[in-house]
Design an enzyme around this catalytic site. Structure first.
Site, PDB file in Angstrom:
ATOM      1  N   HIS A 181      53.965  65.588  30.000  1.00 11.05           N
ATOM      2  CA  HIS A 181      52.548  65.933  30.132  1.00 11.05           C
ATOM      3  C   HIS A 181      52.381  67.069  31.146  1.00 11.05           C
ATOM      4  O   HIS A 181      52.255  66.815  32.345  1.00 11.05           O
ATOM      5  CB  HIS A 181      51.748  64.712  30.590  1.00 11.05           C
ATOM      6  CG  HIS A 181      51.826  63.548  29.652  1.00 11.05           C
ATOM      7  ND1 HIS A 181      52.950  62.769  29.541  1.00 11.05           N
ATOM      8  CD2 HIS A 181      50.910  63.045  28.776  1.00 11.05           C
ATOM      9  CE1 HIS A 181      52.731  61.824  28.639  1.00 11.05           C
ATOM     10  NE2 HIS A 181      51.509  61.969  28.163  1.00 11.05           N
TER      11      HIS A 181
ATOM     12  N   HIS B 284      47.812  68.375  26.981  1.00  8.32           N
ATOM     13  CA  HIS B 284      47.856  67.090  27.687  1.00  8.32           C
ATOM     14  C   HIS B 284      49.235  66.449  27.642  1.00  8.32           C
ATOM     15  O   HIS B 284      49.825  66.161  28.682  1.00  8.32           O
ATOM     16  CB  HIS B 284      46.822  66.123  27.093  1.00  8.32           C
ATOM     17  CG  HIS B 284      46.888  64.746  27.675  1.00  8.32           C
ATOM     18  ND1 HIS B 284      46.142  64.358  28.758  1.00  8.32           N
ATOM     19  CD2 HIS B 284      47.644  63.667  27.361  1.00  8.32           C
ATOM     20  CE1 HIS B 284      46.422  63.115  29.071  1.00  8.32           C
ATOM     21  NE2 HIS B 284      47.335  62.662  28.230  1.00  8.32           N
TER      22      HIS B 284
ATOM     23  N   GLU C   3      39.964  39.322  37.880  1.00  4.42           N
ATOM     24  CA  GLU C   3      41.362  38.884  37.862  1.00  4.42           C
ATOM     25  C   GLU C   3      42.335  40.054  37.792  1.00  4.42           C
ATOM     26  O   GLU C   3      43.374  40.047  38.458  1.00  4.42           O
ATOM     27  CB  GLU C   3      41.622  37.963  36.661  1.00  4.42           C
ATOM     28  CG  GLU C   3      40.878  36.642  36.705  1.00  4.42           C
ATOM     29  CD  GLU C   3      39.535  36.713  35.993  1.00  4.42           C
ATOM     30  OE1 GLU C   3      38.951  35.655  35.756  1.00  4.42           O
ATOM     31  OE2 GLU C   3      39.088  37.838  35.683  1.00  4.42           O
TER      32      GLU C   3
ATOM     33  N   HIS D 147      39.738  27.476  27.503  1.00  2.66           N
ATOM     34  CA  HIS D 147      40.273  27.408  28.859  1.00  2.66           C
ATOM     35  C   HIS D 147      41.623  26.696  28.935  1.00  2.66           C
ATOM     36  O   HIS D 147      42.193  26.565  30.022  1.00  2.66           O
ATOM     37  CB  HIS D 147      39.277  26.701  29.785  1.00  2.66           C
ATOM     38  CG  HIS D 147      38.123  27.560  30.192  1.00  2.66           C
ATOM     39  ND1 HIS D 147      37.323  28.197  29.280  1.00  2.66           N
ATOM     40  CD2 HIS D 147      37.646  27.905  31.420  1.00  2.66           C
ATOM     41  CE1 HIS D 147      36.392  28.889  29.924  1.00  2.66           C
ATOM     42  NE2 HIS D 147      36.571  28.735  31.218  1.00  2.66           N
TER      43      HIS D 147
END
Length: 652
Positions: free
Chosen positions: A27, A258, A399, A461
């Site tokens: 890149h 890129h 999280e 869960h």
């Protein structure tokens, strides 16, 4: 812009162009576009010493936009780091080269963290900044007074982890954190307006950051912005409007620069446009010497710092020490003296309560589940906005950022981070957990509610495949303790594992003690060991982990009444078991022809142990919402059913 600045920046551009072209992969666009910003930062502001890359009080430079890795490798080579030679750069993206496609963390190299998955570096940088503030409070501003700079691109800011991490940074008022935003408005697919129309200024100000907008190719504007942030009161983003592939007549400002080599013909045009007359990888001595002078400045800075260190050497050394062994020994004694039926999340809390009474380097936290994960003890002090005297972080419902931040804390120095959430939400943490393992950092993930045993919250869960997924990650120890003694031992091993992260998978439901005799050694460190034998001569091996060890013991006793004798093996950590000698593994696994395993989750990872003649009792479908004992019975994970199915196996 001055001629010297242009020459220094062009060194970065052409090393990057040439390395990508030689590798025929990489890149080039970002290093070409951000060369001016990086030059001003390293030349005038960044505190670093190439002769001592791990100088404690150095500024941290994090390349979150890791695809632009040649920017970092060029800077390290030019400023005189021994870790990166011109030959390393010529071997960019080749097997075993330190100049990998994306930066890979190595101590004492100047590569501060492993990046590539976009946005990860931002969360790492927040962790670096938090660690610096914690240590500044412990040791004083004269000893700890550095900054963290993170270079992020449009892609980094699209990733969800960036929102989580920047929100937390703004809340905590991390004034020592600076983001250099490569605002080039180009991504792989083309212009970023294909997918994004964010108002970045409002977004960052909404997080509680300061926002400075500059021309990323104007030396004076870059300098002025970086000078301003030296006295910042908040985290600051410097939005650097740049042209990707700067200097390329046909590819600058386009997605074509890129992620692909520019091509030989275009490189000739770039050399002409930027008046760069040297051959590939050839840096004129005069300019290289200027870069090396920039690197040498850090030697003087560190010498001054060493004088401050000398005055506080004893205090500094004390912050490096931990006293876990004595505390954990006492906890084991208490567990034997006071046997109780306890959830392993509660056992973990009791262990942490003992550990946090002592001065050590543990930095705890939870993603808005402190009371459920049992990660916060009565001894903790909360880290708050502008107040870093504590040792516990409320990460909020973030999280992924929590995990990335913990990586940054662990990378920064000697602090040991642990953080909690439910095991089901390890899926939100997985990219960062994987990087903990890849970087060999001591990060401890406390994952509670580890099975259908959590009950009524139901299948959304209840983790099923999560344990198998985590166990598939190389260099990650996944612990599933069966009682308080095992929980203490798993914590002990996790704390001692300086090059391996750990997951502690803990129950919501109470478990009866499995171990009732004081252990002279850490049996969980073996990964698997015998906890019961119903006869000297046996014809069945029962393997189990965590909450199902109690169930395995019930099955074994019931089979013994029918004169079918067995041994029960507790396997708290498969990864550690795999490290044991062949003779030990044979002792555990090869004594009997028939083997069964019991775990309230996916059965996949147990099949290699039970073999073709065995049965892996588990759950290979989603759970149910009901009281946990009813769910265990529904899925056949109860002693009578397992006994009956096992008897049929043995009678085949």
């Amino acid at each position: 812009m001055s001629k010297l600045h242009n020459d220094l920046a062009n060194c970065i551009r052409f090393l990057s162009i040439d390395a990508v072209q030689k590798a025929n992969s990489g890149h080039p666009g970002m290093p070409m576009g951000m060369a001016d910003v990086a030059t001003v930062l390293f030349k005038n502001f960044l505190r670093f010493n190439p002769k001592n890359p791990d100088w404690f009080n150095r500024d941290r430079f994090v390349l979150s936009a890791g695809h632009g890795s040649m920017l970092l490798y060029s800077l390290l080579y030019l400023t005189g780091y021994k870790s990166i030679s011109i030959n390393n750069i010529k071997k960019f993206r080749q097997l075993n080269s330190i100049c990998a496609g994306h930066p890979e963390y190595h101590p004492k190299t100047g590569i501060e963290t492993t990046t590539g998955p976009l946005g990860q570096g931002i969360s790492n940088a927040v962790g670096f900044a938090i660690a610096e503030e914690i240590l500044k409070n412990k040791l004083g501003k004269d000893l700890i007074n550095h900054k963290t700079y993170v270079l992020a691109g449009d892609g980094c800011l699209m990733e969800g982890i960036s929102h989580e991490a920047m929100s937390l940074a703004g809340h905590l008022k991390l004034k020592n954190l600076v983001m250099l935003f490569d605002n080039n408005s180009i991504s792989i697919d083309g212009p970023t307006n294909l997918a994004v129309s964010d108002n970045f200024k409002k977004r960052f100000e909404g997080y509680g950051w300061d926002y400075i907008s500059i021309n990323g190719h104007n030396e004076k504007e870059i300098f002025k912005a970086l000078k301003k942030v030296q006295k910042a009161k908040k985290p600051t983003v410097i939005s650097c409007k740049t042209k990707i592939g700067y200097g390329s007549p046909n590819k600058s400002g386009k997605a074509s620069s890129h992620g692909s080599p520019l091509g030989a013909d275009e490189i000739k045009l770039v050399r002409k446009a930027l008046n760069w007359k040297t051959k590939p990888f050839d840096i004129p001595n005069k300019i290289l010497n200027e870069w090396r002078k920039i690197g040498q400045r850090g030697e003087i800075l560190e010498k001054k710092w060493n004088k401050a260190l000398k005055r506080k050497k004893i205090k500094f050394n004390q912050t490096l020490k931990n006293n876990f062994t004595t505390v954990l020994k006492k906890e084991k004694e208490n567990a034997i003296k006071e046997p109780k039926s306890l959830a392993t999340r509660k056992c973990s809390e009791m262990t942490l309560n003992a550990l946090t009474k002592q001065k050590n380097n543990l930095i705890g936290g939870s993603a808005d589940l402190a009371g459920s994960n049992n990660t916060k003890t009565k001894n903790h002090k909360i880290i708050k906005p502008g107040d870093f005297t504590g040792d516990y972080i409320h990460y909020g419902v973030r999280e992924h950022a929590m995990s990335g931040v913990m990586n940054g804390i662990a990378l920064h120095s000697h602090l040991i981070p642990y953080g909690g959430t439910f095991l089901i939400f390890s899926d939100y943490c997985k990219p960062s957990i994987r990087l903990s393992a890849l970087m060999k950092k001591r990060v401890i993930y406390v994952m509670t509610h580890d099975s259908i045993g959590l009950g009524e919250d139901g299948p959304t869960h209840q983790p099923i495949e999560q344990l198998s997924g985590l166990r598939a990650i190389p260099n990650l120890n996944v612990f599933r303790p069966a009682d308080r003694i095992e929980t203490i031992e798993c914590w002990e091993h996790a704390l001692k594992s300086s090059k391996t992260p750990s997951v502690l998978s803990l129950t919501r439901q109470n478990l009866n003690p499995v171990r009732k005799i004081y252990p002279n050694k850490n049996l969980c460190s073996l990964g698997a060991y015998e906890v019961l034998r119903t006869n000297k001569k046996i014809n069945l091996t029962i393997l189990a982990s965590g909450s199902e060890v109690n169930l395995a013991l019930e099955v074994s006793h019931k089979l013994a009444k029918d004169k079918i004798y067995s041994k029960v093996i507790s396997m708290p950590c498969m990864e550690l078991f795999e490290l044991q000698s062949k003779s030990y593994k044979n002792k555990i696994l090869e004594e009997t022809k028939f083997k069964i395993s019991i775990e309230a989750g996916s059965s996949d990872c147990w099949k290699k142990y039970v073999g073709d003649n065995g049965i892996a009792f588990g759950i290979d479908e989603f759970g149910k919402s009901a009281p946990y004992k009813d769910i265990y019975k529904y899925f056949g994970l109860e002693s009578t059913n397992i006994k009956n199915v096992t008897k049929k196996l043995l009678n085949k």
